[in-house]
Write a protein that holds these residues in place. Sequence first.
Motif, PDB file in Angstrom:
ATOM      1  N   GLU A  89       0.815  -1.228  -0.338  1.00  0.00           N
ATOM      2  CA  GLU A  89      -0.037   0.228   0.050  1.00  0.00           C
ATOM      3  C   GLU A  89       1.032   1.019  -0.089  1.00  0.00           C
ATOM      4  N   PRO A  90       2.002   1.449   0.437  1.00  0.00           N
ATOM      5  CA  PRO A  90       2.482   2.792   0.769  1.00  0.00           C
ATOM      6  C   PRO A  90       3.293   2.693  -0.058  1.00  0.00           C
ATOM      7  N   ALA A  91       4.167   1.873  -0.799  1.00  0.00           N
ATOM      8  CA  ALA A  91       4.726   1.265  -1.766  1.00  0.00           C
ATOM      9  C   ALA A  91       3.953   2.089  -3.209  1.00  0.00           C
ATOM     10  N   GLU A  92       2.325   1.408  -3.387  1.00  0.00           N
ATOM     11  CA  GLU A  92       1.670   2.314  -4.521  1.00  0.00           C
ATOM     12  C   GLU A  92       0.969   3.378  -3.920  1.00  0.00           C
ATOM     13  N   GLY A  93       1.181   3.789  -2.732  1.00  0.00           N
ATOM     14  CA  GLY A  93       0.845   4.987  -2.797  1.00  0.00           C
ATOM     15  C   GLY A  93      -1.256   4.781  -2.732  1.00  0.00           C
ATOM     16  N   LEU A  94      -1.908   4.155  -2.546  1.00  0.00           N
ATOM     17  CA  LEU A  94      -2.671   3.557  -1.851  1.00  0.00           C
ATOM     18  C   LEU A  94      -3.352   3.251  -0.765  1.00  0.00           C
ATOM     19  N   PHE A  95      -4.725   3.273   0.014  1.00  0.00           N
ATOM     20  CA  PHE A  95      -4.774   3.025   1.892  1.00  0.00           C
ATOM     21  C   PHE A  95      -6.539   2.672   1.004  1.00  0.00           C
ATOM     22  N   ILE A  96      -6.894   1.791   2.238  1.00  0.00           N
ATOM     23  CA  ILE A  96      -8.393   1.046   2.053  1.00  0.00           C
ATOM     24  C   ILE A  96      -9.211   1.919   2.970  1.00  0.00           C
ATOM     25  N   ALA A  97     -10.311   2.139   2.765  1.00  0.00           N
ATOM     26  CA  ALA A  97     -11.610   2.961   3.721  1.00  0.00           C
ATOM     27  C   ALA A  97     -12.428   2.261   3.055  1.00  0.00           C
ATOM     28  N   GLU A  98     -12.475   1.319   4.952  1.00  0.00           N
ATOM     29  CA  GLU A  98     -14.064   0.537   5.355  1.00  0.00           C
ATOM     30  C   GLU A  98     -15.134   1.040   5.601  1.00  0.00           C
ATOM     31  N   GLY A  99     -16.164   0.581   5.215  1.00  0.00           N
ATOM     32  CA  GLY A  99     -17.674   1.187   5.914  1.00  0.00           C
ATOM     33  C   GLY A  99     -17.867   3.006   5.082  1.00  0.00           C
ATOM     34  N   GLU A 100     -19.206   3.202   5.024  1.00  0.00           N
ATOM     35  CA  GLU A 100     -19.406   4.193   4.940  1.00  0.00           C
ATOM     36  C   GLU A 100     -18.923   5.438   5.735  1.00  0.00           C
ATOM     37  N   VAL A 131     -16.513   5.524   7.509  1.00  0.00           N
ATOM     38  CA  VAL A 131     -14.725   5.621   6.963  1.00  0.00           C
ATOM     39  C   VAL A 131     -14.681   6.554   5.851  1.00  0.00           C
ATOM     40  N   ILE A 132     -15.961   6.184   4.780  1.00  0.00           N
ATOM     41  CA  ILE A 132     -14.904   6.451   3.040  1.00  0.00           C
ATOM     42  C   ILE A 132     -15.128   8.631   2.915  1.00  0.00           C
ATOM     43  N   ARG A 133     -16.588   8.768   3.958  1.00  0.00           N
ATOM     44  CA  ARG A 133     -16.982   9.841   3.648  1.00  0.00           C
ATOM     45  C   ARG A 133     -15.956  10.897   4.285  1.00  0.00           C
ATOM     46  N   GLU A 165      -8.048  11.434  -2.275  1.00  0.00           N
ATOM     47  CA  GLU A 165      -8.523  11.747  -3.903  1.00  0.00           C
ATOM     48  C   GLU A 165      -9.317   9.759  -4.141  1.00  0.00           C
ATOM     49  N   MET A 166      -9.988   9.267  -4.257  1.00  0.00           N
ATOM     50  CA  MET A 166     -10.595   8.334  -4.658  1.00  0.00           C
ATOM     51  C   MET A 166      -9.994   7.640  -6.010  1.00  0.00           C
ATOM     52  N   ARG A 167      -9.133   6.348  -6.555  1.00  0.00           N
ATOM     53  CA  ARG A 167      -8.608   6.135  -6.965  1.00  0.00           C
ATOM     54  C   ARG A 167     -10.071   5.546  -7.392  1.00  0.00           C
ATOM     55  N   SER A 168     -11.077   3.951  -6.194  1.00  0.00           N
ATOM     56  CA  SER A 168     -11.976   3.291  -6.880  1.00  0.00           C
ATOM     57  C   SER A 168     -12.926   3.067  -6.062  1.00  0.00           C
ATOM     58  N   LEU A 189     -16.175  -0.632   0.113  1.00  0.00           N
ATOM     59  CA  LEU A 189     -14.783  -0.264   0.490  1.00  0.00           C
ATOM     60  C   LEU A 189     -14.550   0.535  -0.438  1.00  0.00           C
ATOM     61  N   ALA A 190     -13.514   1.245  -0.718  1.00  0.00           N
ATOM     62  CA  ALA A 190     -12.770   2.365  -1.201  1.00  0.00           C
ATOM     63  C   ALA A 190     -11.603   2.101  -1.093  1.00  0.00           C
ATOM     64  N   SER A 191     -10.667   2.155  -2.819  1.00  0.00           N
ATOM     65  CA  SER A 191      -9.146   2.985  -2.344  1.00  0.00           C
ATOM     66  C   SER A 191      -9.100   4.167  -2.426  1.00  0.00           C
ATOM     67  N   MET A 192      -8.341   4.925  -1.983  1.00  0.00           N
ATOM     68  CA  MET A 192      -7.986   6.097  -1.759  1.00  0.00           C
ATOM     69  C   MET A 192      -6.354   6.113  -2.129  1.00  0.00           C
ATOM     70  N   GLN A 193      -6.400   7.434  -2.705  1.00  0.00           N
ATOM     71  CA  GLN A 193      -4.706   8.080  -2.744  1.00  0.00           C
ATOM     72  C   GLN A 193      -4.475   8.619  -2.096  1.00  0.00           C
ATOM     73  N   ARG A 194      -2.973   8.144  -1.405  1.00  0.00           N
ATOM     74  CA  ARG A 194      -2.154   8.278  -0.103  1.00  0.00           C
ATOM     75  C   ARG A 194      -1.814  10.121  -0.176  1.00  0.00           C
ATOM     76  N   LYS A 195      -1.506  11.315   0.510  1.00  0.00           N
ATOM     77  CA  LYS A 195      -0.994  12.383   0.526  1.00  0.00           C
ATOM     78  C   LYS A 195       0.334  11.917   0.719  1.00  0.00           C
ATOM     79  N   PRO A 196       1.304  12.916  -0.251  1.00  0.00           N
ATOM     80  CA  PRO A 196       2.979  12.999   0.722  1.00  0.00           C
ATOM     81  C   PRO A 196       3.229  13.851   2.046  1.00  0.00           C
ATOM     82  N   LEU A 197       3.730  12.887   2.710  1.00  0.00           N
ATOM     83  CA  LEU A 197       3.988  13.776   3.884  1.00  0.00           C
ATOM     84  C   LEU A 197       4.647  14.950   4.430  1.00  0.00           C
ATOM     85  N   PRO A 198       4.821  15.292   5.133  1.00  0.00           N
ATOM     86  CA  PRO A 198       5.588  16.764   5.616  1.00  0.00           C
ATOM     87  C   PRO A 198       6.827  16.542   6.464  1.00  0.00           C
TER      88      PRO A 198
END
Length: 296
Positions: free
Chosen positions: A31-42, A44-46, A54-57, A100-109
């Motif tokens: 997940e960190p390597a591909e820049g994604l994470f998974i949000a589960e449930g209504e 959490v997705i909202r 940003e939502m990937r799918s 479930l939603a696949s979300m795009q990670r943000k760059p960390l400060p």
Amino acid sequence: MADLITVDDPDDPRLNDYTDLTDVELRRRREPAEGLFIAEGEKVIRRALQAGYEMRSMLLSAKWVDVMRDVIDEAPAPVYAVTPELAERVTGYHVHRGALASMQRKPLPTPAELLAANRRPAVEPDGDRTGGAALSPGRPEGAVRRVAVFEDIVDHANVGAAFRNAAALGVDAVLLTPRCADPLYRRSVKVSMGGVFQVPWTRLESWPKDVEVLRSAGFTVAAFCLSDRAITLDELAARKDEKLALVFGTEGAGLTPGTLAAVDEHVRIPMDAGVDSLNVAAASAVAFYATRPRAV
């Protein structure tokens, strides 16, 4: 507006983000390597969307389509409709929340950037939509005043619970040591109920040397531990430090000797009945509440 795409093949490459979600080691690497994470449930997705991720799918079972209709209508990403059986074959478990939603990670400060940034904005205290409380009364806008540091906490549930505590109890930012569990891993996000999206966070690069980053930003660095030099949490809270960083150690072993030598204060939570320690998430909740800035 996204189209609702029915998928009936568990090997469909479009579902690749959701495969083998129960394989912790695989997902921790991937997940960190591909820049994604998974949000589960209504909820959490909202909350992830509200926080600007940003939502990937999105992957939905049929009964959740109407519930998530407004999200589907606004989603710029594909939304896949699957049966519960197919979702279980893809993910490896029964997706009882149905969404479930696949979300795009943000760059960390950097830690210095995080400490210098404006503190998290106030939100409406509507748990269904935001999952967080508004800013504490009397707190100055724009200033990071309370920071939590989690050292090598490897249990994802504990990380998620600690982030939920931080979101609820006035912590402005969270710093993680390099070996700390991923707060955007699915279980952490789920346990936090989206709290990981509300509190700005980043990773430290060289701990405990990075204690100096906190100290140079004006923070008193207080480590929770059992030691002969420890003051009580009540004593720490009574001092009303303007800037305070609270450091919590890993399950079992606690904080490392190097950290204990580097910090400004050792702090203990007074306890009864012969109990000498709390679960790290429980300890963080007590500490955050006791040291929260009070209204003036």
